[in-house]
Every structure is written in structure tokens, then in C-alpha cells.
Design a protein around this motif. Sequence first.
Motif, PDB file in Angstrom:
ATOM      1  N   SER A 128       0.846  -1.195   0.000  1.00 23.19           N
ATOM      2  CA  SER A 128       0.000   0.000   0.000  1.00 23.19           C
ATOM      3  C   SER A 128       0.885   1.251   0.000  1.00 23.19           C
ATOM      4  CB  SER A 128      -0.896  -0.018   1.237  1.00 23.19           C
ATOM      5  OG  SER A 128      -1.743   1.098   1.249  1.00 23.19           O
ATOM      6  N   HIS A 167      -0.103  10.162  -6.038  1.00 27.85           N
ATOM      7  CA  HIS A 167      -0.820  11.275  -6.666  1.00 27.85           C
ATOM      8  C   HIS A 167      -0.977  11.026  -8.155  1.00 27.85           C
ATOM      9  CE1 HIS A 167      -0.759  13.868  -3.081  1.00 27.85           C
ATOM     10  NE2 HIS A 167       0.359  13.216  -2.814  1.00 27.85           N
ATOM     11  N   GLU A 223      -7.547  14.028  -8.131  1.00 26.92           N
ATOM     12  CA  GLU A 223      -6.809  12.811  -7.760  1.00 26.92           C
ATOM     13  C   GLU A 223      -5.325  13.122  -7.578  1.00 26.92           C
ATOM     14  OE1 GLU A 223      -8.191   8.880  -9.737  1.00 26.92           O
ATOM     15  OE2 GLU A 223      -8.406  10.455 -11.263  1.00 26.92           O
ATOM     16  N   LYS A 281      -6.705   0.688  -7.502  1.00 25.67           N
ATOM     17  CA  LYS A 281      -7.306   1.837  -6.813  1.00 25.67           C
ATOM     18  C   LYS A 281      -8.485   1.288  -6.022  1.00 25.67           C
ATOM     19  CE  LYS A 281      -6.448   5.763  -9.826  1.00 25.67           C
ATOM     20  NZ  LYS A 281      -7.059   6.876 -10.580  1.00 25.67           N
ATOM     21  N   PRO A 295     -12.581   7.130  -8.403  1.00 25.74           N
ATOM     22  CA  PRO A 295     -13.586   8.198  -8.530  1.00 25.74           C
ATOM     23  C   PRO A 295     -14.506   7.943  -9.723  1.00 25.74           C
ATOM     24  CG  PRO A 295     -11.505   8.933  -9.415  1.00 25.74           C
ATOM     25  CD  PRO A 295     -11.269   7.562  -8.848  1.00 25.74           C
ATOM     26  N   TYR A 345       0.776   5.625  -0.739  1.00 28.42           N
ATOM     27  CA  TYR A 345      -0.013   6.830  -0.991  1.00 28.42           C
ATOM     28  C   TYR A 345       0.619   7.568  -2.158  1.00 28.42           C
ATOM     29  CZ  TYR A 345      -3.283  10.536  -0.061  1.00 28.42           C
ATOM     30  OH  TYR A 345      -4.320  11.422  -0.177  1.00 28.42           O
ATOM     31  N   GLU A 367     -10.647   2.780  -4.144  1.00 25.06           N
ATOM     32  CA  GLU A 367     -11.841   3.628  -4.178  1.00 25.06           C
ATOM     33  C   GLU A 367     -11.750   4.582  -5.357  1.00 25.06           C
ATOM     34  OE1 GLU A 367     -11.204   5.173  -0.365  1.00 25.06           O
ATOM     35  OE2 GLU A 367     -11.814   3.328   0.626  1.00 25.06           O
ATOM     36  N   GLU A 380     -13.190  -1.604  -6.707  1.00 24.33           N
ATOM     37  CA  GLU A 380     -11.822  -1.228  -7.042  1.00 24.33           C
ATOM     38  C   GLU A 380     -11.612  -1.347  -8.556  1.00 24.33           C
ATOM     39  OE1 GLU A 380      -9.727  -4.058  -4.609  1.00 24.33           O
ATOM     40  OE2 GLU A 380      -9.665  -5.537  -6.204  1.00 24.33           O
ATOM     41  N   GLN A 432      -4.182   9.558  -3.316  1.00 29.12           N
ATOM     42  CA  GLN A 432      -4.967   8.397  -2.924  1.00 29.12           C
ATOM     43  C   GLN A 432      -4.038   7.202  -2.716  1.00 29.12           C
ATOM     44  OE1 GLN A 432      -7.390   7.086  -6.377  1.00 29.12           O
ATOM     45  NE2 GLN A 432      -6.126   8.586  -7.437  1.00 29.12           N
ATOM     46  N   ARG A 433      -4.571   6.243  -2.023  1.00 25.28           N
ATOM     47  CA  ARG A 433      -3.826   5.011  -1.761  1.00 25.28           C
ATOM     48  C   ARG A 433      -3.974   4.077  -2.963  1.00 25.28           C
ATOM     49  NH1 ARG A 433      -5.160  -0.074   0.742  1.00 25.28           N
ATOM     50  NH2 ARG A 433      -7.317   0.602   0.773  1.00 25.28           N
TER      51      ARG A 433
END
Length: 144
Positions: free
Chosen positions: A35, A39, A46, A123, A127, A37, A125, A134, A51-52
Motif C-alpha cells: 500500500s 498522486h 486525484e 485503486k 472516482p 499513498y 476507491e 476497485e 490516494q492510496r
Amino acid sequence: MDDEREHEDLEPDEDEDEGEDELEPAVSVEITGLSVYTHHGVEQAERDVGQRLVFDISFELDHCDATVTDRIEDTVDYADVCQQVALAAQARSYATLERLCSAICDRLLDRYETEWVTVRATKPEPPIPLPVDEVSVEVSKQAG
């Protein structure tokens, strides 16, 4: 006499073993659920907020003496692989997961003695205006 014949049949034929090379065992490495984090994304939000992403990496080692020596120096340091993925994922922003996965593949192929590498970025979550758990992209590349 019959017992002797049965015993002889169980003994390996010495001539058959001559000239045969021992094959090295194939070694595949998989790292799942890394995992990081990041960009990345098509939308500016986003890239701004970030986001992770979850990465799964798999590769086959060309040569791995650790199967015999049991020494960490004779295999790939899994922590270093994770660090390289995180560095590549955080070094710059990409619009697509496809390009991100490709960049990570290139980095791993350059750094380690491997014939191929597969990187999957998820991803959790995305958008998307519909219910989606996912979105994942997987890219595989071969050395050379």
C-alpha cells in the motif's frame, strides 16, 4: 535369485546419469498488498489530494543461489523491491495506471536479474460515479 533381480532393478543405471546437468529450480517471487499513498489519476483532484494504491508484484529470478545457500545475499531483498516500487510510484504523477505500472516494471527490470516482471496497481476507491469496489491494471514486461 529372484530377490537379486528385483534389487538390481531398483538401482539407478549409472550410465543414464552421466552428462545430465542439474537444473536450477525456478524461483518466482510475489509481493502482494503493498500500500502506497500516491498522486496519480486523470482528474486533477486525484493528483492534488492523492490516494492510496495497492500494488502486487511478481517476477521470476534468472538465477537464485539462495535455494542452496540459504543466504539473503543470494536472492532479492523483498524490502528493497517494495522500496523501489514506492519510489517509482511517488517520483512523479501519471494520468494512467497503465503508464505507472510500466514505469515500475522498467525500474525493477533494470535493478534486478529477472526475465520478466508483472506489476498490478489497484485503486481501492476509484472516482467513478457508480458503485465499484476497485479498479486494477496489470502490466507485464520481459527483459531485453
